[in-house]
Design an enzyme around this catalytic site. Sequence first.
Site, PDB file in Angstrom:
ATOM      1  N   LYS A  94       0.811  -1.254  -0.293  1.00 28.02           N
ATOM      2  CA  LYS A  94      -0.434   0.018   0.084  1.00 28.02           C
ATOM      3  C   LYS A  94       0.707   1.591  -0.088  1.00 28.02           C
ATOM      4  O   LYS A  94       1.720   1.220   1.154  1.00 28.02           O
ATOM      5  CB  LYS A  94      -0.950   0.131   1.061  1.00 28.02           C
TER       6      LYS A  94
HETATM    7  C1  E4P Z   1      -8.451   1.365   3.716  1.00 29.33           C
HETATM    8  O1  E4P Z   1      -7.704   1.088   3.231  1.00 29.33           O
HETATM    9  C2  E4P Z   1      -8.090   2.271   5.101  1.00 29.33           C
HETATM   10  O2  E4P Z   1      -7.109   1.447   5.861  1.00 29.33           O
HETATM   11  C3  E4P Z   1      -9.316   2.460   5.879  1.00 29.33           C
HETATM   12  O3  E4P Z   1     -10.527   2.408   4.892  1.00 29.33           O
HETATM   13  C4  E4P Z   1      -9.410   4.346   5.974  1.00 29.33           C
HETATM   14  O4  E4P Z   1     -10.728   4.058   6.705  1.00 29.33           O
HETATM   15  P1  E4P Z   1     -11.016   4.973   8.061  1.00 29.33           P
HETATM   16  O5  E4P Z   1     -11.069   6.270   6.917  1.00 29.33           O
HETATM   17  O6  E4P Z   1     -12.266   4.803   8.187  1.00 29.33           O
HETATM   18  O7  E4P Z   1      -9.717   5.356   9.353  1.00 29.33           O
END
Ligand code: E4P
Length: 266
Positions: A94
């Site tokens: 990522k």
């Molecule tokens: C996705 O890949 C992220 O890890 C996650 O969905 C972030 O979510 P949040 O905005 O609720 O922290």
Amino acid sequence: MKVFVDTGDVEEIREAISWGIVDGVTTNPTLIRATLAKRPGAKIKEYLEEVCRAAGPGRPVSLEVMSTKAEEMIEEGRVLYERYNSIAGNAVIKVPVTTRGVEEGYFEGVRAIRELSSIGIPVNATLIMTPAQAVLAAKAGAKYVSPFLGRVDDYIRERLGIKFSKDDYFSEEMARDDVNDGVRSGVDLLRKIRVIFRAYGFNTEIIAASVRNARQATEAMLEGADIITVPFEVLVKMVAHPKSEEGIKKFVEDAVKANYGELFRQ
Ligand code: E4P
């Protein structure tokens, strides 16, 4: 259409996979930090091995880099991929689409996405808040882009002075075209990315991320998300309905009264 679980908690991963409907896992440093805080003594290196093993072959696990300079993200991406892909062949790296905010350079993320993708490492481009960012990540070769639906809704609500809780549903009817460059909600962001990707034939898969409630998950599916990544508690809400609960109580009661037990006796 695939469903990923958005968590760093290996117990949640195991439980969700046991339901038979989970196709992958996404993590981020905040989720990993929260999980490790609940497990004193746990070592991150071994813990992430457990996460990849729990997800198992064929279920991608997104693991995030930590640096904000392209060269360092590339190195971290290589190290993470080498170490964790050997566990179950499911590691995805990522990479934030931009690290502007910490770095002066706007394109560090895009450069890292390009380099990692070009050496065959699957990249999930994260923190996508605009259709343009998604296109740049796709052009750089990202296997996945993750538009952050909930955080886009947060941004619009903050700019409009609307008070909200993290899991509150947000309707684009409450938005205005001028507050976020014409993107009226997180779901609208997903819709616009989908239109552009289709028009130009990008193969990059869209992961609807930062999904905060079941209604938003449904809207993401309606807009053609390739994948939705959903926190454990939102997955639970997706299967729940008061009328289903009321209905099953009555069916169980009547099955007993109708002597259904006879059907299953040899
Ligand atoms: C996705 O890949 C992220 O890890 C996650 O969905 C972030 O979510 P949040 O905005 O609720 O922290």
